[in-house]
Design a protein around this motif. Structure first.
Motif, PDB file in Angstrom:
ATOM      1  N   ILE A  79       0.855  -1.188   0.000  1.00 29.60           N
ATOM      2  CA  ILE A  79       0.000   0.000   0.000  1.00 29.60           C
ATOM      3  C   ILE A  79       0.890   1.237   0.000  1.00 29.60           C
ATOM      4  O   ILE A  79       2.031   1.194   0.494  1.00 29.60           O
ATOM      5  CB  ILE A  79      -0.937  -0.020   1.235  1.00 29.60           C
ATOM      6  CG1 ILE A  79      -2.060   1.001   1.096  1.00 29.60           C
ATOM      7  CG2 ILE A  79      -0.161   0.190   2.512  1.00 29.60           C
ATOM      8  CD1 ILE A  79      -3.121   0.870   2.172  1.00 29.60           C
ATOM      9  N   GLY A 121      -3.248   4.734   2.335  1.00 31.94           N
ATOM     10  CA  GLY A 121      -4.501   4.377   1.665  1.00 31.94           C
ATOM     11  C   GLY A 121      -5.661   5.248   2.116  1.00 31.94           C
ATOM     12  O   GLY A 121      -5.458   6.284   2.748  1.00 31.94           O
ATOM     13  N   PRO A 122      -6.908   4.794   1.789  1.00 26.33           N
ATOM     14  CA  PRO A 122      -7.173   3.639   0.938  1.00 26.33           C
ATOM     15  C   PRO A 122      -6.672   3.865  -0.496  1.00 26.33           C
ATOM     16  O   PRO A 122      -6.765   4.961  -1.014  1.00 26.33           O
ATOM     17  CB  PRO A 122      -8.694   3.502   0.954  1.00 26.33           C
ATOM     18  CG  PRO A 122      -9.211   4.594   1.801  1.00 26.33           C
ATOM     19  CD  PRO A 122      -8.107   5.468   2.242  1.00 26.33           C
ATOM     20  N   CYS A 123      -6.133   2.793  -1.082  1.00 26.22           N
ATOM     21  CA  CYS A 123      -5.571   2.872  -2.431  1.00 26.22           C
ATOM     22  C   CYS A 123      -6.416   2.023  -3.377  1.00 26.22           C
ATOM     23  O   CYS A 123      -6.380   0.789  -3.297  1.00 26.22           O
ATOM     24  CB  CYS A 123      -4.129   2.366  -2.431  1.00 26.22           C
ATOM     25  SG  CYS A 123      -2.975   3.387  -1.501  1.00 26.22           S
ATOM     26  N   ASP A 136     -10.678  -1.334  -3.203  1.00 26.06           N
ATOM     27  CA  ASP A 136      -9.827  -0.542  -2.310  1.00 26.06           C
ATOM     28  C   ASP A 136      -8.859  -1.431  -1.542  1.00 26.06           C
ATOM     29  O   ASP A 136      -9.262  -2.451  -0.957  1.00 26.06           O
ATOM     30  CB  ASP A 136     -10.672   0.257  -1.318  1.00 26.06           C
ATOM     31  CG  ASP A 136     -11.278   1.500  -1.940  1.00 26.06           C
ATOM     32  OD1 ASP A 136     -10.690   2.024  -2.897  1.00 26.06           O
ATOM     33  OD2 ASP A 136     -12.347   1.944  -1.475  1.00 26.06           O
ATOM     34  N   THR A 183      -6.664  -1.296   1.727  1.00 23.92           N
ATOM     35  CA  THR A 183      -6.629  -0.500   2.956  1.00 23.92           C
ATOM     36  C   THR A 183      -5.566  -1.035   3.914  1.00 23.92           C
ATOM     37  O   THR A 183      -4.953  -2.090   3.674  1.00 23.92           O
ATOM     38  CB  THR A 183      -8.004  -0.513   3.658  1.00 23.92           C
ATOM     39  OG1 THR A 183      -8.247  -1.830   4.186  1.00 23.92           O
ATOM     40  CG2 THR A 183      -9.117  -0.133   2.685  1.00 23.92           C
ATOM     41  N   VAL A 184      -5.381  -0.318   5.013  1.00 20.35           N
ATOM     42  CA  VAL A 184      -4.387  -0.729   6.010  1.00 20.35           C
ATOM     43  C   VAL A 184      -4.757  -2.042   6.681  1.00 20.35           C
ATOM     44  O   VAL A 184      -3.927  -2.642   7.382  1.00 20.35           O
ATOM     45  CB  VAL A 184      -4.210   0.371   7.083  1.00 20.35           C
ATOM     46  CG1 VAL A 184      -3.643   1.635   6.473  1.00 20.35           C
ATOM     47  CG2 VAL A 184      -5.526   0.656   7.797  1.00 20.35           C
ATOM     48  N   GLU A 185      -5.973  -2.510   6.466  1.00 19.33           N
ATOM     49  CA  GLU A 185      -6.409  -3.751   7.104  1.00 19.33           C
ATOM     50  C   GLU A 185      -5.741  -4.987   6.511  1.00 19.33           C
ATOM     51  O   GLU A 185      -5.961  -6.096   7.000  1.00 19.33           O
ATOM     52  CB  GLU A 185      -7.929  -3.868   7.024  1.00 19.33           C
ATOM     53  CG  GLU A 185      -8.641  -2.817   7.879  1.00 19.33           C
ATOM     54  CD  GLU A 185     -10.152  -2.881   7.751  1.00 19.33           C
ATOM     55  OE1 GLU A 185     -10.794  -3.365   8.706  1.00 19.33           O
ATOM     56  OE2 GLU A 185     -10.664  -2.444   6.711  1.00 19.33           O
ATOM     57  N   PRO A 213      -7.431   1.315  11.478  1.00 16.70           N
ATOM     58  CA  PRO A 213      -8.200   1.456  10.230  1.00 16.70           C
ATOM     59  C   PRO A 213      -9.130   2.659  10.218  1.00 16.70           C
ATOM     60  O   PRO A 213      -9.384   3.233   9.154  1.00 16.70           O
ATOM     61  CB  PRO A 213      -8.997   0.140  10.167  1.00 16.70           C
ATOM     62  CG  PRO A 213      -8.279  -0.801  11.070  1.00 16.70           C
ATOM     63  CD  PRO A 213      -7.681   0.041  12.146  1.00 16.70           C
ATOM     64  N   ASN A 258      -6.911   5.271   9.027  1.00 15.97           N
ATOM     65  CA  ASN A 258      -5.990   4.871   7.957  1.00 15.97           C
ATOM     66  C   ASN A 258      -4.534   5.082   8.359  1.00 15.97           C
ATOM     67  O   ASN A 258      -3.716   5.577   7.582  1.00 15.97           O
ATOM     68  CB  ASN A 258      -6.287   5.629   6.656  1.00 15.97           C
ATOM     69  CG  ASN A 258      -7.660   5.312   6.101  1.00 15.97           C
ATOM     70  OD1 ASN A 258      -8.060   4.157   6.038  1.00 15.97           O
ATOM     71  ND2 ASN A 258      -8.391   6.344   5.723  1.00 15.97           N
TER      72      ASN A 258
END
Length: 211
Positions: free
Chosen positions: A8, A34-36, A99, A101-103, A186, A189
């Protein structure tokens, strides 16, 4: 061959310190990531390699030229300043507009972070390479921080390639490996990484899982 892993794009916000469960102080780097959205999917059959092109840092459509607008509009996720490709072993399960995301990370994950190191401009050999310098006494005049001799005599009669000399320092692409994620938030982010990562404050970084 190293495994190609998902990543990310983020922006380094700076460093701070947090407390671990046992009460010890842990220095961390805070990264807004992100979100990317996935802007394009590269496949082995069509492109010769598998990769995801992801976007980061939203911008207005009017700031892009026509080819850029046409390319980014296909994903239907808006327009972005930064587009980067992440090579993967396979792109199965991903689709344009999805997306990232950091998740994708959890605390304790080992990661590698790539960024551009802080530029120091033109520096001498003592700062750039850690040279000891010349003597501070016994006749040394106006050459205390110089690099000393740089070549040979008649044979080979030239300066060898790779000789450590004064020159531009920093502003290079640097990857730090085996870094550990301390926390993932999250809702904001944010990723908190133990220790330091390359680059200056607000610099772009690429965060990937350790293969």
């Amino acid at each position: 061959m190293a495994k190609k892993t998902l990543g990310i794009i983020g922006r380094k916000l700076g460093m701070t310190r947090v407390f671990s469960d046992d009460g010890s102080v842990v220095p961390v780097t805070v990264i807004a990531a992100g979100p990317c959205p996935v802007m394009q999917i590269r496949t082995q059959e069509k492109d010769g390699y598998a990769a995801l092109q992801i976007g980061f840092d939203a911008r207005e459509e009017k700031d892009l030229n026509k080819p850029e607008r046409g390319h980014q509009a296909k994903a239907g996720k808006g327009f972005y300043n930064v587009l980067r490709e992440i090579r993967l072993d396979s792109t199965e399960g991903y689709e344009a507009g999805q997306d990232i995301t950091v998740e994708i990370f959890v605390p304790g994950d080992k990661i590698k972070v790539t960024g551009t190191s802080i530029g120091k401009g033109f520096q001498g050999p003592m700062k750039r390479h850690g040279f000891g310098g010349l003597r501070a006494t016994h006749g040394t005049e106006k050459a205390h921080r110089s690099g000393g001799s740089i070549g040979h005599n008649t044979e080979p009669g030239k300066v060898m390639k790779g000789k450590k000399m004064a020159g531009h320092m920093g502003a290079r692409t640097v990857t730090c490996i085996n870094l550990e994620i301390f926390d993932v938030r999250p809702e904001n982010n944010l990723i908190l990484v133990k220790g330091q990562v390359p680059g200056h404050r607000n610099g772009l970084v690429m965060i990937r899982k350790q293969g």
